[in-house]
Design a protein around this motif. Structure first.
Motif, PDB file in Angstrom:
ATOM      1  N   SER A   4      36.080  -8.776   4.993  1.00 29.92           N
ATOM      2  CA  SER A   4      36.522  -8.191   6.132  1.00 29.92           C
ATOM      3  C   SER A   4      36.563  -7.040   6.489  1.00 29.92           C
ATOM      4  CB  SER A   4      38.397  -7.881   5.658  1.00 29.92           C
ATOM      5  OG  SER A   4      38.129  -7.503   4.682  1.00 29.92           O
ATOM      6  N   HIS A   5      35.300  -6.112   5.958  1.00 30.66           N
ATOM      7  CA  HIS A   5      35.268  -4.444   5.853  1.00 30.66           C
ATOM      8  C   HIS A   5      34.035  -4.938   6.956  1.00 30.66           C
ATOM      9  CE1 HIS A   5      34.018  -0.677   5.601  1.00 30.66           C
ATOM     10  NE2 HIS A   5      32.795  -1.243   5.957  1.00 30.66           N
ATOM     11  N   LEU A   6      33.733  -5.692   6.949  1.00 27.27           N
ATOM     12  CA  LEU A   6      31.818  -6.305   8.463  1.00 27.27           C
ATOM     13  C   LEU A   6      32.465  -6.807   9.033  1.00 27.27           C
ATOM     14  CD1 LEU A   6      29.367  -7.076   5.730  1.00 27.27           C
ATOM     15  CD2 LEU A   6      29.090  -4.431   6.502  1.00 27.27           C
ATOM     16  N   ASP A   7      34.217  -7.718   9.084  1.00 26.85           N
ATOM     17  CA  ASP A   7      33.965  -8.202  10.477  1.00 26.85           C
ATOM     18  C   ASP A   7      34.433  -7.452  11.333  1.00 26.85           C
ATOM     19  OD1 ASP A   7      33.684 -10.407   9.477  1.00 26.85           O
ATOM     20  OD2 ASP A   7      35.278 -10.974   8.555  1.00 26.85           O
ATOM     21  N   ALA A  64      27.121  -0.114   7.702  1.00 25.65           N
ATOM     22  CA  ALA A  64      28.304  -1.434   6.797  1.00 25.65           C
ATOM     23  C   ALA A  64      29.384  -0.137   7.548  1.00 25.65           C
ATOM     24  CB  ALA A  64      27.989  -0.752   5.515  1.00 25.65           C
ATOM     25  N   GLY A  65      29.246   1.688   8.179  1.00 19.54           N
ATOM     26  CA  GLY A  65      29.946   2.222   9.261  1.00 19.54           C
ATOM     27  C   GLY A  65      30.129   3.459   8.133  1.00 19.54           C
ATOM     28  N   ALA A 109      23.217  -7.968  13.793  1.00 19.17           N
ATOM     29  CA  ALA A 109      21.872  -8.856  12.974  1.00 19.17           C
ATOM     30  C   ALA A 109      22.318  -8.545  11.807  1.00 19.17           C
ATOM     31  CB  ALA A 109      20.956  -8.932  13.206  1.00 19.17           C
ATOM     32  N   SER A 110      22.336  -7.306  11.663  1.00 25.96           N
ATOM     33  CA  SER A 110      22.567  -6.001   9.935  1.00 25.96           C
ATOM     34  C   SER A 110      23.666  -7.206   9.256  1.00 25.96           C
ATOM     35  CB  SER A 110      21.987  -5.126   9.940  1.00 25.96           C
ATOM     36  OG  SER A 110      20.953  -5.100  11.108  1.00 25.96           O
ATOM     37  N   ILE A 111      24.594  -6.418  10.403  1.00 30.01           N
ATOM     38  CA  ILE A 111      25.503  -7.264   9.389  1.00 30.01           C
ATOM     39  C   ILE A 111      26.209  -8.656   9.073  1.00 30.01           C
ATOM     40  CG2 ILE A 111      28.262  -8.032  10.099  1.00 30.01           C
ATOM     41  CD1 ILE A 111      28.110  -5.122  12.172  1.00 30.01           C
TER      42      ILE A 111
END
Length: 302
Positions: A220-223, A169-170, A194-196
């Motif tokens: 919004s974080h994942l986007d 997730a960065g 795909a994991s995101i």
């Protein structure tokens, strides 16, 4: 249930690497991530401040075997803890010689300062759950989700509506932007996306990033992470296709990433934290390797 974020103060920097202590009545103590062995004295101190010894931790969950996430797992194992890890990573904790040799090739004489050492973990102390497997510890349920992309041996751990995300997730330090850490050798952009998507669709509200801390605006974080992952990969592809030497790309990418961080309000102190958590040269190496592998798969030599 209480989740404590333990700042391991990597390289003297606050908010670069975290471990997470989970307390729930009727359940044993759980630690998610251990940080590198070089920060073990800090972790020991943070546990002591809560009235705990390392031997009080009976269950340690690591998201993957990279040294900044699992480097101290062996110490807890020596104290009797079970270590939970992806099936593909278990052998490297049982015998970390290849893992450490690879790191030594990259970091050389800086190994001790950065990472410390790793010792073998007895196979009977390793637990390697399958994708979607639920582990019950007293009143605590922890579900393993296999999330490749950053590493083939990556797991995110779901505890209720909380997800401990390791690196998939960065990296996000303070109010800075989220960026994808892309070290060699396993970066795979399609698997990462795909994991995101998997994380988007899980019934969780809160992400806990090893680098660093609690994220409440999950979608919004994942986007933003997915967008930047694609941008980084595309940026690197141009240099790969032009056969630019990697040594020449590192300062270019470092300047590019620093400029982007600065444009998002990250100051000098924040830049140091981002560099500690996510060295730009490692992302160059990882993404160049990704494009080389992709090109080979698309145009195999017969």
């Amino acid at each position: 249930m209480k989740i404590h974020t333990l700042d391991l103060e990597f390289l003297g920097e606050k908010r670069a690497i975290a471990a997470f202590l989970i307390e729930k009545k009727g359940s044993p103590l759980v630690l998610v991530e251990t940080g590198p062995h070089s920060t073990f004295p800090v972790l020991e101190q943070k546990l002591s401040e809560k009235g705990l010894k390392t031997s009080d931790i009976g269950h340690v969950f690591v998201t993957h075997i990279h040294l900044d996430h699992a480097g101290s797992a062996w110490v807890f194992a020596q104290n009797g803890a079970k270590i939970y890890v992806h099936p593909a990573g278990a052998k490297h904790l049982s015998d970390p010689s290849r893992l450490m040799a690879s790191a030594k090739m990259i970091y050389g004489d800086d190994m001790d300062r950065l990472w410390g050492r790793m010792e073998n973990i007895a196979p009977e102390q390793l637990v390697f759950p399958q994708n979607g497997e639920k582990i019950r510890l007293g009143n605590l349920d922890i579900t393993a989700w296999h999330t490749p992309g950053h590493a083939v041996h990556h797991i995110t751990w779901q505890v209720g509506q909380n997800l401990f995300t390791g690196d998939v997730a960065g990296v996000k330090i303070g109010r800075g932007p989220v960026v994808p850490p892309c070290p060699p050798p396993d970066i795979q952009v399609e698997h990462w996306r795909a994991s995101i998507d998997l994380m988007r669709n899980l019934a969780v509200k809160t992400l806990f990033l090893t680098h660093f801390g609690k994220i409440s605006d999950k979608n919004s974080h994942l986007d933003a992470l997915e967008k930047r992952l694609v941008e980084y990969a595309d940026w690197m592809k141009t240099y790969f296709e032009n056969e630019k030497p990697q040594a020449e790309i590192v300062p270019l990418f470092t300047a590019f990433s620093k400029k982007e961080l600065a444009q998002n309000g990250v100051g000098r102190a924040g830049l140091r934290k981002y560099a500690a958590a996510n060295p730009p040269d490692m992302s160059v190496a990882g993404l160049m390797r990704y494009w080389a592998k992709t090109a080979k798969e698309q145009h195999p030599v017969h």
